[in-house]
Scaffold this active site. Structure first.
Site: not given
Ligand code: FNR
Ligand code: LAC
Length: 354
Positions: A107, A131, A157, A226, A250
């Site tokens: 990330s 990002y 993203t 994404k 997400h």
């Molecule tokens: C995320 N996700 C996410 N996506 C991204 O592109 N950058 C990020 O920094 C984050 N940060 C993030 C933090 C937390 C705590 C969660 C739960 C999710 C989204 C992540 O990449 C992904 O799309 C989802 O988590 C997929 O779903 P599941 O497997 O958690 O159900």
């Molecule tokens: C989040 C961001 C950091 O879902 O992607 O918290």
């Protein structure tokens, strides 16, 4: 200590060991969390239609993504702030992924930088999630570090122009205690405690396809986008030089009541699957979910929260166990579905429950 056997058990244990506000941040979704729940339900609404009397004595879970053979299609989704789940943070998660043969996507809001993660797991396959910050210099620096340290691709993203309605974080007032613990946040000049709700303020809400096209053209690395749910956007991605899309909401954290990845995937795979790589995430918790995703046209899945639960419960060993159990379950699913090679999965392998 003995590690849990299923992702559901890891999730329950993680809820016990994590600080409540950190747990709420990881577990939570946007608003009424309807999409968060539907991400799990959507895979359950799909049935696998197994074939029998197929020789499954030799099986191959492998898949091809960005032109490269991967041992299996289970990738680690980019998630922020692993250091809040376990002091070993992203270096531990990256080592776990490498041990499990899983590609690791770091990330932009990690608690470790691209160089540190590459050094922790030098032999692993890695992508950088990008990002596009208002402070473009911070994003440029991340891209440079990714190029210098063997990251294979940039995953931009695009579903977070602003932060979703994060009611849990409003109630808990979740923070990272020290902004500098997340190098990108520190690089924007923030100091002291940094609220989860301030994440959105860092990100440039004016991003458009023109920026994506420019990045794809200038970057030495392939670019994936994404956070796509509409086939029209998948078409635009293919037309703007993008190498792949991650069909994603997400993890239900951005716009509530959008379709799940499982629902959005078939139309997107139909629209662009022959031109660019299609991946999917959201609610993958069993090997059978992985099978369904590939049957509906994904080349790989990304797994978010389960990896955090593994890290919280057992550090590197916990995250590795989570990934290995998914890999093992996927192999069993292939055998019992009568599809010895993952490349042979297709729409005939599943049926949507009426
Ligand atoms: C995320 N996700 C996410 N996506 C991204 O592109 N950058 C990020 O920094 C984050 N940060 C993030 C933090 C937390 C705590 C969660 C739960 C999710 C989204 C992540 O990449 C992904 O799309 C989802 O988590 C997929 O779903 P599941 O497997 O958690 O159900
Ligand atoms: C989040 C961001 C950091 O879902 O992607 O918290």
């Amino acid at each position: 200590v003995e590690l849990p056997r299923t992702i559901a058990d890891f999730e329950a244990r993680a809820a016990e060991v994590l600080d409540p506000s950190a747990h709420g941040y990881y577990a939570g979704g946007a608003a009424d969390e309807l999409t968060l729940r539907d991400n799990l339900d959507a895979w359950r609404r799909i049935a696998i239609l197994p074939r029998v009397l197929v020789d499954v004595s030799e099986r191959d879970s492998g898949t091809t993504v960005l032109g490269r053979r991967r041992p299996h299609p289970i990738f680690v989704a980019p998630t922020a702030y692993h250091g809040l789940a376990h002091p070993d943070g992203e270096p531990a998660t990256a080592r776990a992924a490498t041990a499990a043969g899983a590609l690791f996507c770091l990330s932009s809001l990690a608690t470790a930088g691209p160089a540190e993660v590459a050094e922790a797991a030098p032999s692993g396959e890695r992508w950088l999630q990008l990002y596009v910050f208002r402070d473009r210099g911070v994003s440029d620096e991340l891209v440079r570090a990714a190029v210098d340290h063997g990251y294979e691709a940039l995953v931009v993203t695009v579903d977070l122009p602003v932060l979703g309605v994060r009611d849990r974080d409003v109630r808990s007032q979740a923070v990272i205690p020290d902004a500098a613990a997340a190098p990108s946040v520190g690089a924007t000049g923030r100091t002291g405690a940094f609220s989860m709700l301030e994440i959105g303020e860092l990100i440039d809400p004016s991003l458009t396809w023109a920026d994506i096209a420019r990045l794809a053209e200038r970057s030495d690395l392939p670019v994936l986008v994404k956070g796509v749910l509409s086939p029209a956007d998948a078409q635009l991605a293919a037309e703007h030089g993008v190498a792949g899309v991650v069909v994603s909401n997400h993890g239900g954290r951005q716009l509530d009541t959008v379709p799940s990845g499982a629902e959005a995937l078939p139309a997107i795979a139909d629209a662009v699957g022959d031109r660019i790589d299609v991946l999917v995430d959201g609610g993958i918790r069993r090997g059978t979910d992985v099978l369904k995703a590939l049957a509906l046209g994904a080349r790989a899945v990304m797994v978010g929260r389960p990896v955090i639960w593994g890290l919280a419960v057992g550090g590197e060993a916990g995250a590795r166990a989570v990934l290995e159990l998914l890999v093992a379950e996927f192999d069993v699913a292939l055998a019992l579905a009568g599809v010895p090679s993952a490349a042979g999965l297709g729409p005939d392998c599943v049926q949507i429950r009426g």
